[in-house]
Design an enzyme around this catalytic site. Structure first.
Site, PDB file in Angstrom:
ATOM      1  N   TYR A  10      -3.408  -1.910   7.095  1.00  0.00           N
ATOM      2  CA  TYR A  10      -4.885  -2.285   7.407  1.00  0.00           C
ATOM      3  C   TYR A  10      -4.950  -2.823   8.768  1.00  0.00           C
ATOM      4  O   TYR A  10      -6.168  -2.825   9.275  1.00  0.00           O
ATOM      5  CB  TYR A  10      -5.352  -3.254   6.492  1.00  0.00           C
ATOM      6  CG  TYR A  10      -5.275  -2.811   4.901  1.00  0.00           C
ATOM      7  CD1 TYR A  10      -5.168  -1.595   4.461  1.00  0.00           C
ATOM      8  CD2 TYR A  10      -5.475  -3.913   3.887  1.00  0.00           C
ATOM      9  CE1 TYR A  10      -4.895  -1.090   3.204  1.00  0.00           C
ATOM     10  CE2 TYR A  10      -5.348  -3.495   2.741  1.00  0.00           C
ATOM     11  CZ  TYR A  10      -4.970  -2.184   2.215  1.00  0.00           C
ATOM     12  OH  TYR A  10      -5.121  -1.811   0.893  1.00  0.00           O
ATOM     13  N   HIS A  46       4.269  -0.887  -0.217  1.00  0.00           N
ATOM     14  CA  HIS A  46       2.852  -0.196  -0.350  1.00  0.00           C
ATOM     15  C   HIS A  46       2.818   1.206  -0.986  1.00  0.00           C
ATOM     16  O   HIS A  46       1.933   1.522  -1.536  1.00  0.00           O
ATOM     17  CB  HIS A  46       2.442   0.122   1.145  1.00  0.00           C
ATOM     18  CG  HIS A  46       0.931   0.350   1.110  1.00  0.00           C
ATOM     19  ND1 HIS A  46       0.188  -0.472   2.170  1.00  0.00           N
ATOM     20  CD2 HIS A  46       0.172   0.775   0.535  1.00  0.00           C
ATOM     21  CE1 HIS A  46      -1.214  -0.306   2.073  1.00  0.00           C
ATOM     22  NE2 HIS A  46      -1.327   0.512   1.004  1.00  0.00           N
TER      23      HIS A  46
END
Length: 254
Positions: free
Chosen positions: A36, A94
């Protein structure tokens, strides 16, 4: 993990004051990730907020190019540095691809727990067979599995695994990337309850056993609305109507 029903998803959020406002509004679970590119933003928001650090659950995720066993510690340390924190409550793999190797990645993450840099190890976007393999290797139980979940992607195999093994599913994209606002069924149920289609979509997600959610929100108005959606009680007929939505749309396929 005992996670609040509604946490703050921060993907795309570049405003520390927005993060701080969410914390002061009542958010206690903050979710970010290396990919991000805003861990420093989240850390700055934590520092700005007038809330004790020990009240917060901070989660971040190691991206697929830093999951080799030899890279995990350095990668996690870099995330902590960007966050400005000594440790995080939850560190995820992730996605189970790229450099991910359960035989080397997961023991390296266990070591982070042993050394006090991470309280809990989670996984994200894992399917049942991948969860089974992770359970065989990790010292501690899987703390959470973060997956896409909304009325257009119901993800029942993962929900069944969470019920069987009693861990929380952290649902991302509960608003279907904005499509919830215009779905006819969600809008109709919202009118029945004098609320919004977004609130209905979040409430439907939370109606599942062992599920919490982390909707994204930058504005204070949307942050407050998402937080308040946990107070909406859908009845069985509402749930059945939403369950019957005949549309399959996975926003972030593996």
């Amino acid at each position: 993990m005992d996670l609040p029903p509604v946490g703050l998803g921060t993907m795309g959020n570049g405003d520390p004051e927005s993060v701080a406002a969410a914390i002061e509004m009542g958010y206690r679970h903050l979710d970010t990730a290396q990919i991000y590119d805003n861990e420093a933003v989240v850390g700055d928001g934590i520092a700005l907020a007038d809330v004790p650090r020990e009240e917060l659950t901070v989660a971040t995720k190691l991206w697929i190019d830093t999951l080799a066993g030899a890279d995990v510690r350095e990668s996690a340390a870099a995330s902590l540095d960007r966050l400005g924190l000594d440790s995080v409550e939850l560190l995820y793999v992730h996605r189970p691809r790229g450099d991910y190797d359960p035989e080397t990645t997961l023991p390296a993450m266990d070591e982070l727990v042993d050394d006090g840099l991470v309280d809990n190890v989670g996984v994200s976007n894992f399917l049942p067979d991948q969860l089974d393999r992770a359970r065989e290797i990790l010292d501690a139980p899987i703390a959470a599995n973060q997956v896409e979940l909304h009325p257009y992607y119901k993800n029942e195999p993962v929900l069944a695994d969470a019920r069987e093994h009693d861990y929380p599913v952290v649902a991302y994209s509960p608003l279907i990337g904005g499509e919830a606002f215009e779905d006819e069924v969600l809008v109709d149920v919202a009118e029945k309850h004098d609320t919004t289609a977004a609130a209905v979509s979040i409430a439907w997600v939370l109606a599942h056993e062992n599920v919490v959610t982390i909707p994204k929100a930058g504005s204070r108005e949307h942050q407050r609305a998402n937080l308040e959606a946990q107070q909406l009680d859908l009845d069985d007929a509402d749930i059945a109507r939403i369950d019957a939505i005949d549309r399959e749309h996975e926003l972030y396929p593996e």
